[in-house]
Design a protein around this motif. Structure first.
Motif: not given
Length: 129
Positions: A54-82
């Motif tokens: 975004t910045a190289q297009r001259g469009l630097r984001l004034p605020e940028l953060s991400v939240t990553i959530s993860a679901e378990r599909s089994a006791p020792t296996l992740l399912g979807k990560v968002t």
């Protein structure tokens, strides 16, 4: 790519990279668990790749953060990560443009997300007696 070493300490574990940066690992205060580190890797890869595109297009984001959530599909296996973005757009940047860039990062540029989706092989190199 450089190596990362995980070493047991008296109070838990510490991860150290080739540049000397360290992250405390464990389940106590001020420590990251293993699954949380995977979430960090996904989020950092996406955010740290979206930002320069975004910045190289001259469009630097004034605020940028991400939240990553993860679901378990089994006791020792992740399912979807968002990956959920929280952003403030610069003046003149349409939301559709940000969506296009973030999707391109997800589909083609983020090595962590792409590797998880592809099912990257993890092999053991065990010591010999």
């Amino acid at each position: 790519m450089g190596d990362v070493r995980v070493t047991r300490t008296e109070s838990g574990f510490v991860a150290t990279n080739d540049r000397g940066a360290q992250v405390a690992l464990g389940h106590g205060e001020g420590e990251f668990g293993a699954v949380e580190l995977l979430q960090v890797a996904v989020g950092a890869c996406n955010a740290m790749t979206v930002e320069p595109l975004t910045a190289q297009r001259g469009l630097r984001l004034p605020e940028l953060s991400v939240t990553i959530s993860a679901e378990r599909s089994a006791p020792t296996l992740l399912g979807k990560v968002t990956v959920s973005y929280e952003i403030e757009l610069p003046e003149g940047m349409p939301m559709a443009k940000f969506h296009e860039i973030a999707q391109r990062v997800h589909d083609r540029h983020c090595i962590v997300s792409r590797s998880l989706e592809a099912g990257t092989e993890v092999k053991l190199d065990l010591p010999h007696s």
